[in-house]
Scaffold this motif. Structure first.
Motif, PDB file in Angstrom:
ATOM      1  N   ASP A  91       5.285   6.081   5.168  1.00  0.00           N
ATOM      2  CA  ASP A  91       5.645   6.352   3.764  1.00  0.00           C
ATOM      3  C   ASP A  91       5.680   7.850   3.543  1.00  0.00           C
ATOM      4  O   ASP A  91       5.343   8.626   4.446  1.00  0.00           O
ATOM      5  CB  ASP A  91       4.679   5.641   2.817  1.00  0.00           C
ATOM      6  CG  ASP A  91       3.256   6.134   2.952  1.00  0.00           C
ATOM      7  OD1 ASP A  91       3.051   7.378   2.977  1.00  0.00           O
ATOM      8  OD2 ASP A  91       2.318   5.285   3.098  1.00  0.00           O
ATOM      9  N   ASN A 146       0.840  -1.207   0.000  1.00  0.00           N
ATOM     10  CA  ASN A 146       0.000   0.000   0.000  1.00  0.00           C
ATOM     11  C   ASN A 146       0.871   1.250   0.000  1.00  0.00           C
ATOM     12  O   ASN A 146       0.586   2.217  -0.710  1.00  0.00           O
ATOM     13  CB  ASN A 146      -0.913   0.025   1.227  1.00  0.00           C
ATOM     14  CG  ASN A 146      -2.179  -0.791   1.015  1.00  0.00           C
ATOM     15  OD1 ASN A 146      -2.472  -1.185  -0.112  1.00  0.00           O
ATOM     16  ND2 ASN A 146      -2.908  -1.048   2.087  1.00  0.00           N
ATOM     17  N   GLY A 190      -6.740  -2.885  -7.232  1.00  0.00           N
ATOM     18  CA  GLY A 190      -6.951  -3.247  -5.819  1.00  0.00           C
ATOM     19  C   GLY A 190      -8.337  -3.800  -5.590  1.00  0.00           C
ATOM     20  O   GLY A 190      -9.295  -3.382  -6.238  1.00  0.00           O
ATOM     21  N   LEU A 191      -8.415  -4.723  -4.614  1.00  0.00           N
ATOM     22  CA  LEU A 191      -9.729  -5.325  -4.296  1.00  0.00           C
ATOM     23  C   LEU A 191     -10.406  -4.623  -3.114  1.00  0.00           C
ATOM     24  O   LEU A 191     -11.583  -4.810  -2.854  1.00  0.00           O
ATOM     25  CB  LEU A 191      -9.536  -6.799  -3.926  1.00  0.00           C
ATOM     26  CG  LEU A 191      -9.320  -7.768  -5.072  1.00  0.00           C
ATOM     27  CD1 LEU A 191      -8.949  -9.125  -4.526  1.00  0.00           C
ATOM     28  CD2 LEU A 191     -10.567  -7.873  -5.929  1.00  0.00           C
ATOM     29  N   GLY A 192      -9.618  -3.859  -2.384  1.00  0.00           N
ATOM     30  CA  GLY A 192     -10.167  -3.202  -1.176  1.00  0.00           C
ATOM     31  C   GLY A 192     -10.285  -4.159  -0.014  1.00  0.00           C
ATOM     32  O   GLY A 192     -11.063  -3.931   0.919  1.00  0.00           O
ATOM     33  N   LEU A 207     -11.482   3.290   5.691  1.00  0.00           N
ATOM     34  CA  LEU A 207     -10.215   2.609   5.437  1.00  0.00           C
ATOM     35  C   LEU A 207     -10.262   1.095   5.624  1.00  0.00           C
ATOM     36  O   LEU A 207      -9.788   0.344   4.790  1.00  0.00           O
ATOM     37  CB  LEU A 207      -9.170   3.212   6.378  1.00  0.00           C
ATOM     38  CG  LEU A 207      -7.748   3.314   5.872  1.00  0.00           C
ATOM     39  CD1 LEU A 207      -7.676   4.036   4.530  1.00  0.00           C
ATOM     40  CD2 LEU A 207      -6.904   4.112   6.891  1.00  0.00           C
ATOM     41  N   ALA A 261       1.004   4.133  -2.763  1.00  0.00           N
ATOM     42  CA  ALA A 261       0.733   5.532  -2.442  1.00  0.00           C
ATOM     43  C   ALA A 261       1.873   6.425  -2.938  1.00  0.00           C
ATOM     44  O   ALA A 261       1.636   7.569  -3.327  1.00  0.00           O
ATOM     45  CB  ALA A 261       0.545   5.687  -0.935  1.00  0.00           C
ATOM     46  N   PHE A 288     -13.290  -1.568   0.100  1.00  0.00           N
ATOM     47  CA  PHE A 288     -13.132  -0.120  -0.098  1.00  0.00           C
ATOM     48  C   PHE A 288     -11.745   0.110  -0.714  1.00  0.00           C
ATOM     49  O   PHE A 288     -10.722  -0.266  -0.139  1.00  0.00           O
ATOM     50  CB  PHE A 288     -13.258   0.640   1.226  1.00  0.00           C
ATOM     51  CG  PHE A 288     -12.916   2.098   1.086  1.00  0.00           C
ATOM     52  CD1 PHE A 288     -13.856   2.989   0.535  1.00  0.00           C
ATOM     53  CD2 PHE A 288     -11.651   2.585   1.415  1.00  0.00           C
ATOM     54  CE1 PHE A 288     -13.526   4.330   0.366  1.00  0.00           C
ATOM     55  CE2 PHE A 288     -11.323   3.924   1.245  1.00  0.00           C
ATOM     56  CZ  PHE A 288     -12.264   4.793   0.722  1.00  0.00           C
ATOM     57  N   THR A 289     -11.781   0.716  -1.859  1.00  0.00           N
ATOM     58  CA  THR A 289     -10.499   1.005  -2.530  1.00  0.00           C
ATOM     59  C   THR A 289     -10.604   2.305  -3.316  1.00  0.00           C
ATOM     60  O   THR A 289     -11.686   2.665  -3.768  1.00  0.00           O
ATOM     61  CB  THR A 289     -10.077  -0.147  -3.461  1.00  0.00           C
ATOM     62  OG1 THR A 289      -8.840   0.193  -4.071  1.00  0.00           O
ATOM     63  CG2 THR A 289     -11.101  -0.439  -4.533  1.00  0.00           C
ATOM     64  N   THR A 290      -9.502   2.998  -3.404  1.00  0.00           N
ATOM     65  CA  THR A 290      -9.465   4.207  -4.250  1.00  0.00           C
ATOM     66  C   THR A 290      -8.646   3.912  -5.508  1.00  0.00           C
ATOM     67  O   THR A 290      -8.421   4.801  -6.321  1.00  0.00           O
ATOM     68  CB  THR A 290      -8.809   5.368  -3.495  1.00  0.00           C
ATOM     69  OG1 THR A 290      -7.519   4.977  -3.060  1.00  0.00           O
ATOM     70  CG2 THR A 290      -9.667   5.798  -2.297  1.00  0.00           C
ATOM     71  N   LYS A 291      -8.221   2.661  -5.559  1.00  0.00           N
ATOM     72  CA  LYS A 291      -7.340   2.303  -6.690  1.00  0.00           C
ATOM     73  C   LYS A 291      -8.158   1.968  -7.919  1.00  0.00           C
ATOM     74  O   LYS A 291      -9.358   1.670  -7.812  1.00  0.00           O
ATOM     75  CB  LYS A 291      -6.452   1.123  -6.281  1.00  0.00           C
ATOM     76  CG  LYS A 291      -5.462   1.530  -5.192  1.00  0.00           C
ATOM     77  CD  LYS A 291      -4.706   0.367  -4.626  1.00  0.00           C
ATOM     78  CE  LYS A 291      -3.952   0.806  -3.375  1.00  0.00           C
ATOM     79  NZ  LYS A 291      -3.398  -0.319  -2.646  1.00  0.00           N
ATOM     80  N   GLY A 332      -7.263  -5.636   1.457  1.00  0.00           N
ATOM     81  CA  GLY A 332      -5.982  -5.676   2.168  1.00  0.00           C
ATOM     82  C   GLY A 332      -6.069  -5.221   3.622  1.00  0.00           C
ATOM     83  O   GLY A 332      -5.738  -5.982   4.533  1.00  0.00           O
ATOM     84  N   LEU A 333      -6.547  -3.995   3.840  1.00  0.00           N
ATOM     85  CA  LEU A 333      -6.587  -3.442   5.205  1.00  0.00           C
ATOM     86  C   LEU A 333      -7.625  -4.160   6.064  1.00  0.00           C
ATOM     87  O   LEU A 333      -7.418  -4.353   7.263  1.00  0.00           O
ATOM     88  CB  LEU A 333      -6.846  -1.939   5.174  1.00  0.00           C
ATOM     89  CG  LEU A 333      -5.641  -1.083   4.748  1.00  0.00           C
ATOM     90  CD1 LEU A 333      -6.016   0.392   4.725  1.00  0.00           C
ATOM     91  CD2 LEU A 333      -4.459  -1.299   5.684  1.00  0.00           C
TER      92      LEU A 333
HETATM   93  P1  ADP Z   1      -6.489  -1.836  -2.013  1.00  0.00           P
HETATM   94  O1  ADP Z   1      -5.051  -1.732  -1.718  1.00  0.00           O
HETATM   95  O2  ADP Z   1      -6.892  -3.062  -2.747  1.00  0.00           O
HETATM   96  O3  ADP Z   1      -7.164  -0.600  -2.472  1.00  0.00           O
HETATM   97  P2  ADP Z   1      -6.602  -1.771   0.803  1.00  0.00           P
HETATM   98  O4  ADP Z   1      -7.595  -2.240   1.769  1.00  0.00           O
HETATM   99  O5  ADP Z   1      -5.257  -2.306   1.057  1.00  0.00           O
HETATM  100  O6  ADP Z   1      -7.146  -2.132  -0.581  1.00  0.00           O
HETATM  101  O7  ADP Z   1      -6.520  -0.222   0.800  1.00  0.00           O
HETATM  102  C1  ADP Z   1      -7.691   0.514   0.787  1.00  0.00           C
HETATM  103  C2  ADP Z   1      -7.417   1.937   0.409  1.00  0.00           C
HETATM  104  O8  ADP Z   1      -6.721   2.623   1.465  1.00  0.00           O
HETATM  105  C3  ADP Z   1      -6.620   2.158  -0.719  1.00  0.00           C
HETATM  106  O9  ADP Z   1      -7.397   2.044  -1.931  1.00  0.00           O
HETATM  107  C4  ADP Z   1      -6.059   3.553  -0.519  1.00  0.00           C
HETATM  108  O10 ADP Z   1      -6.940   4.525  -0.959  1.00  0.00           O
HETATM  109  C5  ADP Z   1      -5.915   3.664   0.931  1.00  0.00           C
HETATM  110  N1  ADP Z   1      -4.559   3.479   1.368  1.00  0.00           N
HETATM  111  C6  ADP Z   1      -4.019   2.336   1.873  1.00  0.00           C
HETATM  112  N2  ADP Z   1      -2.726   2.521   2.229  1.00  0.00           N
HETATM  113  C7  ADP Z   1      -2.431   3.810   1.956  1.00  0.00           C
HETATM  114  C8  ADP Z   1      -1.274   4.648   2.096  1.00  0.00           C
HETATM  115  N3  ADP Z   1      -0.089   4.137   2.579  1.00  0.00           N
HETATM  116  N4  ADP Z   1      -1.347   5.936   1.672  1.00  0.00           N
HETATM  117  C9  ADP Z   1      -2.533   6.428   1.224  1.00  0.00           C
HETATM  118  N5  ADP Z   1      -3.663   5.727   1.052  1.00  0.00           N
HETATM  119  C10 ADP Z   1      -3.610   4.417   1.425  1.00  0.00           C
END
Ligand code: ADP
Length: 636
Positions: free
Chosen positions: A565, A535, A591-593, A578, A539, A583-586, A595-596
């Motif tokens: 970072d 992530n 991204g699948l949303g 988050l 970013a 939930f993803t902004t990618k 990971g977190l």
């Molecule tokens: P994905 O990586 O598949 O989008 P995640 O659950 O890992 O799913 O992350 C969700 C969202 O959190 C990301 O789409 C991103 O917008 C935000 N994000 C995660 N890590 C960071 C980071 N280090 N800096 C900024 N935004 C982050």
């Protein structure tokens, strides 16, 4: 329920307090009235009883007094007549001028008087002139006195033996006069008179509150226990009587005024009351006194004995009876009230007991009901628990699968890099193996050997890469144990190392707590770290300054692993979602949303927290906060 029981038992606050209703007042009025009537009856009864006792004792005394009077008088009754037995007396009456005879008679009378105990004895001739007397020696002797005017002498001269009470004209001494004619051969020669003092009888009569009086035929009181009543009359005297008394000088010159005594009509039981003014009793005060009056007639002499009993014992007895009756009734009423109150409180107690029993029964019923309900609930709860357990198990399995899927997703994302990573040694292998074949053909065995050594080295490197991948993709065991943090960070780093190099990202490991262990599962912790690293790299892809910093430090009993970072950081609207799954902004496919979401779940399962904060130098900071393990162990 217990409150309900208590309030039921306590009852309304006014209960038990009796209000004075009209009926109660009326009832008590009747009780008091009846009580007073009964006390009045007791009063009358006691008065009547005591009065009767007074009457009996009065009557007895009257009998005794009358008896002693008659005794006394009877003793002297015959004395005058005995004088005609004396020859001297007869001779003297026949020869009144014979001084010697007179002397002899005088001496005889004197002796006789002394022996008989009478007051005076004297002998008169037919004219009433006293010829001889027992007191012949005294200066005021009766000798020579004319007593013809005295009624008893008159009666005796008429041949009638007489008795008479009167006051002596010479000495003014009262006494009873017995007169009797002196006869010889049927011819009256003179009259013999004996005077007896009966006043001494008075002294034997009652002293105190009771009064006794003796009156003559005219109602003149001549003997009495009250000195002030002497020579008073029971009623007004008629003019004739007054004249006669003056003529006979019976009571000498005493003023015969009436005594203030008023008789009440005789009661049906024969009792008679009389009211006498106290002044008449000689006590001085002018208070009327009501007394019980009884009389006894002494027939031959026409005298009347009157006994007046003091009524104060009857009055005080009656008052005592009245008081006792009142007290007895009051006691009975109090007893009745006490018994009633006791019965009432017993009834209340019984009622309370019944109520309590009732409440207890109800309670038991309710407890049984509740127990039954609880049992039902417990049963359905355990059913629910079983269902939840099943669901949880299912969830755990699903989560594990999800975690695994997440891992696979990471691997998928890394697939291009890995392929590239493996392609390079593969290309080198191809070239080296081709070279080895040429060298063998040319007989350059040593060079071929050296080539084969390099090939083996490259294969070893490739084995390390695939080994790491295999280790990462391995399904987690779910067993928690103390895990060394530094090697775990190194393992995760290994998986992203190529990317760091390719994307020109600087890496710094800041170890503030060496040889740190946390209670968790190594494989999963690495998965979380790889996620956070990827992530961070994603970013930083759009920024120029790219720096990844991992810090290991201790805070009390917690171990903190931070991943910083230098990316753009996390906007607030993103921070709110988050850790939500999907939930993803990618971009799509990037991204699948998950990971977190998966990472947080793993950390929570370790008993830790995953936090996202702004990094001190800009960018984002993700911190894995885990419980520290004091005892070191082999890295899982
Ligand atoms: P994905 O990586 O598949 O989008 P995640 O659950 O890992 O799913 O992350 C969700 C969202 O959190 C990301 O789409 C991103 O917008 C935000 N994000 C995660 N890590 C960071 C980071 N280090 N800096 C900024 N935004 C982050």
């Amino acid at each position: 329920m217990p409150q309900a029981v208590t309030s039921e038992l306590a009852g309304p606050p006014t209960a038990g307090r009796k209000r004075w209703t009209g009926r109660t007042v009326m009832g008590w009025t009747i009780v008091v009235a009846v009580g007073l009537v009964l006390a009045g009856v007791a009063y009358a009864w006691a008065e009547r009883i005591t009065t009767e006792r007074l009457r009996v004792s009065g009557a007895q005394r009257l009998d005794v007094y009358a008896g002693s009077l008659e005794n006394l008088l009877g003793k002297y009754d015959f004395l005058p007549s005995t004088l005609e037995l004396s020859d001297d007396v007869i001779d003297m009456l026949q020869k009144p001028e014979d001084a010697a005879l007179q002397l002899a008679v005088n001496q005889h009378l004197e002796r006789l008087n002394r022996q008989a105990g009478s007051t005076t004895i004297y002998v008169s001739d037919l004219r009433g002139i006293t010829l001889a007397a027992s007191n012949w020696r005294e200066p005021n002797s009766f000798v020579g006195d004319n007593v013809a005017f005295r009624p008893y002498v008159r009666d005796a001269l008429r041949g009638k033996p007489a008795g008479f009470y009167g006051v002596g004209t010479t000495f003014l001494e009262p006494g009873y006069f017995f007169a009797h004619g002196i006869y010889r051969d049927g011819r009256m020669l003179g009259v013999a008179t004996v005077k007896v003092n009966i006043e001494k009888l008075e002294k034997a009569w009652v002293q105190g509150a009771d009064k006794v009086l003796l009156s003559d035929e005219h109602g003149v009181i001549f003997l009495t226990s009250v000195p002030a009543w002497k020579y008073k009359t029971l009623g007004p005297l008629s003019a004739d009587v007054q004249r006669e008394l003056a003529a006979t000088r019976q009571y000498f010159s005493h003023a015969l005024t009436p005594l203030d005594i008023r008789y009440e009509p005789t009661r049906d039981d024969g009792v008679q009351f009389a009211t006498i003014r106290a002044s008449a009793s000689g006590s001085g005060a002018d208070t009327p006194r009501r007394m019980l009056s009884q009389s006894l007639s002494l027939a031959p002499r026409h005298w009347q004995f009157i006994y007046l009993s003091d009524l104060s014992p009857a009055r005080s007895n009656a008052q005592t009876a009245f008081l006792l009756a009142c007290l007895l009734q009051a006691f009975l009423i109090v007893l009745y009230l006490y018994v009633r109150q006791r019965r009432r409180s017993l009834r209340l107690k019984l009622k309370a007991k019944e109520d309590l029993q009732h409440a207890y029964d109800n309670l038991e019923l309710m407890v049984a009901e509740r127990t039954y309900n609880l049992k039902q609930m417990t049963r359905s709860l355990s059913d629910e628990i079983a269902v939840r357990q099943w669901a949880e198990d299912k969830l755990r399995v699903t989560q594990n699968e999800l975690v695994q899927a997440g891992k696979m997703a990471v691997l998928g994302q890394m697939a291009a890099g890995i392929t590239h990573e493996l392609n390079q040694p593969l290309t080198a292998l191809r070239t080296m193996s081709d070279n080895a074949a040429v060298l063998l053909d040319r007989g350059r065995i040593e060079d071929a050997k050296s080539n084969l050594g390099i090939i083996s080295q490259i294969v070893g490197q490739m084995g390390t890469i695939t080994g790491q991948l295999k280790a990462f993709s391995r399904k987690s065991t779910g067993n928690m144990a103390p895990v060394a943090i530094q090697p775990a960070v190194a393992n995760a780093l290994f998986l992203v190392e190529r990317r760091l190099e390719q994307e020109g990202v600087g890496f710094r490991l800041d170890v503030r707590q060496h040889d740190a262990y946390a209670l968790c599962e190594g494989n999963r912790l690495e998965q979380v770290l790889v996620n956070l690293f990827n992530n961070a790299l994603d970013a930083m892809s759009a920024v120029d300054k790219r720096q990844l910093t991992v810090t290991i430090e201790r805070e009390g009993s917690r171990l903190l692993i931070s991943v910083d970072d230098t990316g753009p950081g996390i906007p607030d609207e993103v921070r709110a979602h988050l850790f939500e799954p999907f939930f993803t902004t990618k971009e799509q496919g990037a991204g699948l949303g998950l990971g977190l979401a998966i990472s947080e779940q793993i950390v929570v399962e370790f008993g830790g927290i995953l936090r996202a904060d702004p990094a001190p130098g800009g960018g984002a900071r993700f911190t894995i906060d885990l419980p520290i393990s004091e005892q070191g162990a082999v890295h899982g």
